[in-house]
Design a protein around this motif. Structure first.
Motif, PDB file in Angstrom:
ATOM      1  N   THR A  43       0.833  -1.157  -0.045  1.00  0.00           N
ATOM      2  CA  THR A  43      -0.241   0.080  -0.105  1.00  0.00           C
ATOM      3  C   THR A  43       0.969   1.152  -0.107  1.00  0.00           C
ATOM      4  O   THR A  43       2.080   1.277   0.487  1.00  0.00           O
ATOM      5  CB  THR A  43      -0.931   0.062   1.258  1.00  0.00           C
ATOM      6  OG1 THR A  43      -0.175  -0.011   2.321  1.00  0.00           O
ATOM      7  CG2 THR A  43      -1.873  -1.177   1.163  1.00  0.00           C
ATOM      8  N   GLY A  44       0.541   2.311  -0.584  1.00  0.00           N
ATOM      9  CA  GLY A  44       1.370   3.531  -0.668  1.00  0.00           C
ATOM     10  C   GLY A  44       2.418   3.345  -1.752  1.00  0.00           C
ATOM     11  O   GLY A  44       3.049   4.251  -2.214  1.00  0.00           O
ATOM     12  N   PHE A  45       2.517   2.342  -2.523  1.00  0.00           N
ATOM     13  CA  PHE A  45       3.657   2.089  -3.436  1.00  0.00           C
ATOM     14  C   PHE A  45       3.339   3.124  -4.623  1.00  0.00           C
ATOM     15  O   PHE A  45       4.747   3.837  -4.895  1.00  0.00           O
ATOM     16  CB  PHE A  45       3.656   0.780  -3.935  1.00  0.00           C
ATOM     17  CG  PHE A  45       5.023   0.481  -4.891  1.00  0.00           C
ATOM     18  CD1 PHE A  45       4.940   0.549  -6.081  1.00  0.00           C
ATOM     19  CD2 PHE A  45       6.195   0.376  -4.004  1.00  0.00           C
ATOM     20  CE1 PHE A  45       6.099   0.543  -6.775  1.00  0.00           C
ATOM     21  CE2 PHE A  45       7.453   0.090  -4.827  1.00  0.00           C
ATOM     22  CZ  PHE A  45       7.378   0.115  -6.310  1.00  0.00           C
ATOM     23  N   ALA A  46       2.385   3.516  -5.221  1.00  0.00           N
ATOM     24  CA  ALA A  46       2.147   4.189  -6.421  1.00  0.00           C
ATOM     25  C   ALA A  46       3.005   5.632  -6.035  1.00  0.00           C
ATOM     26  O   ALA A  46       3.400   6.457  -6.655  1.00  0.00           O
ATOM     27  CB  ALA A  46       0.994   4.454  -6.751  1.00  0.00           C
ATOM     28  N   HIS A  47       2.510   6.160  -4.808  1.00  0.00           N
ATOM     29  CA  HIS A  47       2.968   7.373  -4.224  1.00  0.00           C
ATOM     30  C   HIS A  47       4.459   7.361  -4.003  1.00  0.00           C
ATOM     31  O   HIS A  47       5.302   8.275  -4.517  1.00  0.00           O
ATOM     32  CB  HIS A  47       2.304   7.936  -3.004  1.00  0.00           C
ATOM     33  CG  HIS A  47       2.733   9.107  -2.484  1.00  0.00           C
ATOM     34  ND1 HIS A  47       2.960   9.192  -0.960  1.00  0.00           N
ATOM     35  CD2 HIS A  47       3.348  10.429  -2.775  1.00  0.00           C
ATOM     36  CE1 HIS A  47       3.502  10.242  -0.661  1.00  0.00           C
ATOM     37  NE2 HIS A  47       3.601  11.129  -1.794  1.00  0.00           N
TER      38      HIS A  47
END
Lengths: 296, 135
Positions: A43-47
């Protein structure tokens, strides 16, 4: 407004919209991947990945992209959203070629080390702490509400990222994400401002045409089931000192007549002091000092 | 509302004193929402909403040296393969009728389509305001 739209043979969508009102030009590259469709254990990887795009490519070292824009009198930013990640700069109009060269350089490939990944993991973790974890009402309602209202993981996970997931990301993850999603056939390049379309077309071909497309994975199922009963959730916030209340409804399908009607319902209900909820909840009943609202 | 391509939410929120119960607030919200579901809105309300929407759209389009325009065109290129959709937004809103508003409200503003999130505060309010220092 004047719009020229075409695609390069490698699939890059190009939009040119000249406007010579001011001697500046915006160059914007949009990749069709946002925080909805990120790996489930990251989670949060795209950012986090968005941050890595500023950490170095073949001809630009760490932070050099940023310095290149700023030292040429420009400003820049990027953001990670539900369905895209964008990178854009506003520069004096004679610097369009610089922007195109630099964006093509990082579309072609990143050149980053474990050390700069670790540095950005720390930066992003601190961003999450500052904006969300250590802030009263930090994720309210924009980050927290989708987690309660939606049931498909892609729409209902923590988009900013759990700290353990951010910390677990590896360089191999970054390279795989780039290879999968950051390709010209998954991107749009928009140029708006003071430029000559003929010159821009030639520069775009020069810098972007040789970048190879990727085989894109099939998009996952993002649909939400029809909600059949009202949901209520209570979330304690140890940093908050007053109660808060948010309520959400699932939007109609994008571009449908009902979607446009909801856009007007948003205006009627919550935008401006003449809006129905403001008049009832603030002016008449005094329950609150303001009512905020948005489609998000 | 324009730069996404997947399930989204319309959300409203407010902060209130502990002396007001969520049930009171929700009852007041229900009254407002039901008025839209039960009887057709005036055309004048639609017209005023279109004025506000146009104003918001033009704010977006002129934002940050043309970035707002670039944003919408890039999204429409990626999602719809048609950046010129940006030019038809206003006319799509002008097609909205009182009947469509009512039909939309009945389906999408029904309670069974709603999620309510209540924040329970854990920190104390200050008992007194700090005294100002005299200079």
């Amino acid at each position: 407004m004047p719009i020229t739209y075409y695609k390069l043979p490698n699939g890059l969508r190009v939009i040119l919209s000249p406007d010579s009102t001011a001697p500046t030009v915006v160059t914007a590259v949009y990749y069709r991947i946002g925080f909805r469709v990120e790996p489930k254990d990251r989670t949060g990887f795209a950012h986090l990945f968005e941050h890595m795009m500023f950490q170095g490519s073949q001809n630009l070292g760490k932070m050099e992209f940023i310095r290149l824009v700023q030292q040429n009198g420009g400003v820049l930013n990027g953001s990670t959203r539900f369905d895209f990640t964008n990178y854009f700069e506003l520069l004096p109009s004679n610097k369009l070629e610089t922007a195109l060269w630099a964006e093509a350089d990082r579309m072609r490939g990143l050149a980053i080390t474990d050390e700069n990944l670790k540095n950005q993991q720390d930066v992003v973790s601190n961003e999450v702490k500052t904006a969300i974890l250590n802030q009263p009402y930090g994720g309210f309602p924009w980050l927290w509400m989708p987690q309660y209202a939606n049931s498909n993981w892609y729409n209902s996970h923590n988009f900013y990222g759990e700290l353990k997931d951010i910390e677990a990301a590896t360089l191999a993850d970054v390279q795989a994400f780039f290879k999968t999603y950051y390709s010209p056939n998954n991107a749009a390049l928009a140029i708006v401002g003071d430029f000559d379309p003929g010159e821009a077309t030639a520069m775009i071909a020069k810098y972007f045409a040789a970048i190879a497309p990727a085989d894109l994975p099939p998009p996952p199922d993002l649909s939400e089931p029809r909600q059949e009963e009202e949901k209520t959730a209570t979330r304690p916030d140890p940093l908050a000192n007053r109660p808060a209340l948010a309520f959400s409804y699932h939007m109609p399908p994008r571009n449908s007549p009902e979607y446009f009607a909801m856009g007007l319902l948003d205006q009627m209900l919550v935008q401006g002091d003449d809006s129905l909820l403001y008049r009832e909840l603030v002016t008449r009943r005094g329950f609150a000092g303001e009512v905020a609202g948005a489609i998000n | 509302m324009f730069n996404y391509d997947g399930p989204m939410l319309w959300t409203a929120s407010l902060f209130h004193d502990a002396t007001v119960e969520p049930a009171q607030i929700l009852s007041a919200i229900d009254d407002v929402i039901e008025s839209l579901r039960c009887k057709p809105v005036d055309q004048s309300l639609i017209d005023r909403s279109i004025t506000k929407m146009r104003s918001s759209l033009y704010d977006t389009l002129t934002q940050f040296g043309g970035f707002g325009r670039a944003d919408l065109m890039a999204c429409y290129a990626l999602f719809d393969d048609d950046p010129s959709r940006i030019d038809s937004l206003e006319s799509e809103f002008r097609k909205v009728t009182p009947e469509l508003v009512g039909r939309t409200a009945r389906e999408y503003l029904r309670n069974t389509n709603r999620t309510v999130l209540l924040i329970e505060p854990g920190a104390a309010l200050p008992e007194t305001l700090p005294e100002e220092e005299s200079v």
